[in-house]
Every structure is written in C-alpha cells, then in structure tokens.
Write a protein that holds these residues in place. Structure first.
Motif, PDB file in Angstrom:
ATOM      1  N   GLY A  65      47.846  46.941  44.832  1.00  0.00           N
ATOM      2  CA  GLY A  65      48.039  45.766  45.675  1.00  0.00           C
ATOM      3  C   GLY A  65      46.736  45.053  45.998  1.00  0.00           C
ATOM      4  N   ILE A  66      45.680  45.819  46.303  1.00  0.00           N
ATOM      5  CA  ILE A  66      44.369  45.217  46.590  1.00  0.00           C
ATOM      6  C   ILE A  66      43.816  44.551  45.339  1.00  0.00           C
ATOM      7  CG2 ILE A  66      41.963  45.737  47.197  1.00  0.00           C
ATOM      8  CD1 ILE A  66      43.831  45.768  49.601  1.00  0.00           C
ATOM      9  N   GLU A  67      43.959  45.206  44.198  1.00  0.00           N
ATOM     10  CA  GLU A  67      43.491  44.624  42.942  1.00  0.00           C
ATOM     11  C   GLU A  67      44.193  43.298  42.655  1.00  0.00           C
ATOM     12  OE1 GLU A  67      43.237  45.692  38.179  1.00  0.00           O
ATOM     13  OE2 GLU A  67      44.089  47.148  39.567  1.00  0.00           O
ATOM     14  N   LYS A  68      45.507  43.256  42.842  1.00  0.00           N
ATOM     15  CA  LYS A  68      46.258  42.024  42.607  1.00  0.00           C
ATOM     16  C   LYS A  68      45.963  40.973  43.670  1.00  0.00           C
ATOM     17  CE  LYS A  68      48.074  43.534  38.912  1.00  0.00           C
ATOM     18  NZ  LYS A  68      47.501  43.111  37.645  1.00  0.00           N
ATOM     19  N   CYS A  69      45.619  41.409  44.864  1.00  0.00           N
ATOM     20  CA  CYS A  69      45.229  40.485  45.926  1.00  0.00           C
ATOM     21  C   CYS A  69      43.922  39.773  45.542  1.00  0.00           C
ATOM     22  CB  CYS A  69      45.074  41.252  47.235  1.00  0.00           C
ATOM     23  SG  CYS A  69      44.843  40.227  48.677  1.00  0.00           S
ATOM     24  N   VAL A  70      42.950  40.535  45.052  1.00  0.00           N
ATOM     25  CA  VAL A  70      41.680  39.957  44.597  1.00  0.00           C
ATOM     26  C   VAL A  70      41.926  39.030  43.409  1.00  0.00           C
ATOM     27  CG1 VAL A  70      39.445  40.492  43.554  1.00  0.00           C
ATOM     28  CG2 VAL A  70      40.263  41.828  45.501  1.00  0.00           C
ATOM     29  N   SER A  71      42.747  39.474  42.468  1.00  0.00           N
ATOM     30  CA  SER A  71      43.070  38.619  41.317  1.00  0.00           C
ATOM     31  C   SER A  71      43.771  37.340  41.762  1.00  0.00           C
ATOM     32  CB  SER A  71      43.980  39.361  40.336  1.00  0.00           C
ATOM     33  OG  SER A  71      43.333  40.474  39.802  1.00  0.00           O
ATOM     34  N   GLY A  72      44.658  37.454  42.742  1.00  0.00           N
ATOM     35  CA  GLY A  72      45.376  36.290  43.240  1.00  0.00           C
ATOM     36  C   GLY A  72      44.471  35.266  43.880  1.00  0.00           C
ATOM     37  N   ILE A  73      43.537  35.727  44.704  1.00  0.00           N
ATOM     38  CA  ILE A  73      42.628  34.781  45.355  1.00  0.00           C
ATOM     39  C   ILE A  73      41.749  34.098  44.310  1.00  0.00           C
ATOM     40  CG2 ILE A  73      40.699  36.310  45.926  1.00  0.00           C
ATOM     41  CD1 ILE A  73      40.639  35.028  48.656  1.00  0.00           C
ATOM     42  N   LEU A  74      41.341  34.835  43.285  1.00  0.00           N
ATOM     43  CA  LEU A  74      40.550  34.230  42.216  1.00  0.00           C
ATOM     44  C   LEU A  74      41.374  33.215  41.430  1.00  0.00           C
ATOM     45  CD1 LEU A  74      38.585  37.363  41.008  1.00  0.00           C
ATOM     46  CD2 LEU A  74      37.606  35.329  42.076  1.00  0.00           C
ATOM     47  N   LYS A  75      42.628  33.540  41.117  1.00  0.00           N
ATOM     48  CA  LYS A  75      43.494  32.606  40.392  1.00  0.00           C
ATOM     49  C   LYS A  75      43.720  31.326  41.181  1.00  0.00           C
ATOM     50  CE  LYS A  75      46.182  35.866  37.659  1.00  0.00           C
ATOM     51  NZ  LYS A  75      47.501  36.454  37.434  1.00  0.00           N
ATOM     52  N   ILE A  76      43.919  31.456  42.477  1.00  0.00           N
ATOM     53  CA  ILE A  76      44.142  30.268  43.308  1.00  0.00           C
ATOM     54  C   ILE A  76      42.872  29.424  43.371  1.00  0.00           C
ATOM     55  CG2 ILE A  76      44.579  29.500  45.674  1.00  0.00           C
ATOM     56  CD1 ILE A  76      46.599  31.842  45.847  1.00  0.00           C
TER      57      ILE A  76
END
Length: 139
Positions: A65-76
């Motif tokens: 979840g933390i990994e995808k959270c970091v990826s999500g903020i970068l994608k946005i």
C-alpha cells in the motif's frame, strides 16, 4: 483499516491504484478532489505512523500500500506537470517524499523506493516547457 476492520495488503495496494486512476480520469473534478481529499490522504499515509504499530518512531515498513501510495503521488505529479494543469497545487506534495532539512519521517532508501523516485522525478523534469510555467511563489 476502515471501521476497525483490517484490510489485506493486496486490497490496500489495489485501493491506492484505484484512487490514483479515478482521480486522473476525473480531470474536471480534480481540483475539488485534490483540495478536499487527496492532499490530506497522501500527507497522512506518508507522514503518520499507525497507532499501536510495533515500528520504531523514526522508521516505516514498506508495504504494498505504501509503495502504491508513493507511485500514485508520482503519477499524479507527472500527469499534472505534463498537462500544465494544477501543477502549482500538486508538485509541492513531492516534499513529503523527501522533505528538506533532514526532516524525513522515512527514508526512500530505507524503503527501497529509489527506482520509483528516480523514474518519477525524471518523467516530471523532462517536461521542461510545462515546468517553466510553474509559479514557485504560489505556496
């Protein structure tokens, strides 16, 4: 956990991916969602420790979840900077990933996210024309 019910790591990761994709697909509602929900979500997920956690106060465990959270903020951030839309509001959130003055609540290297961060920052920085229109005094 929602309402005290535990969420599996896979479900947590899926929820982060889904959140990011829904927000990016709703461009007309992005400003409202960012200001009222998403900014606080990323702040709380990446700076706060879960209560009752056995993790030391100065470290954080890498979960899907933390990994995808970091990826999500970068994608946005990539999405916002490439479209020159809301970049002034979104890009300052990158400070969560590497705060200034050594105020890190977690280390990207500790979490082994250096490849995520380098790829994301490269994609943001390669858009020189879009970044030239960012108002760095807007904060």
């Amino acid at each position: 956990a929602i309402s005290g019910l535990p969420i599996s790591p896979a479900s947590e990761a899926f929820a982060e991916i889904l959140l990011c994709e829904v927000v990016r697909k709703n461009r007309d509602r992005f400003a409202f969602i960012w200001e009222n929900i998403l900014s606080a979500h990323y702040n709380s997920r990446l700076t706060c420790r879960p209560e009752g956690s056995e993790v030391e106060s100065d470290s954080m465990i890498l979960t899907p979840g933390i990994e995808k959270c970091v990826s999500g903020i970068l994608k946005i951030c990539i999405w916002a900077s490439s479209r020159n839309v809301f970049a002034n509001e979104v890009l300052p959130t990158l400070e969560i990933l590497h705060p200034p003055l050594g105020a890190c609540v977690w280390s990207p290297l500790e979490l082994n996210l250096d490849k995520h961060l380098s790829e994301g920052l490269w994609r943001i920085c390669r858009n020189v024309d879009g970044l030239s229109q960012i108002d760095d005094k807007a904060r």
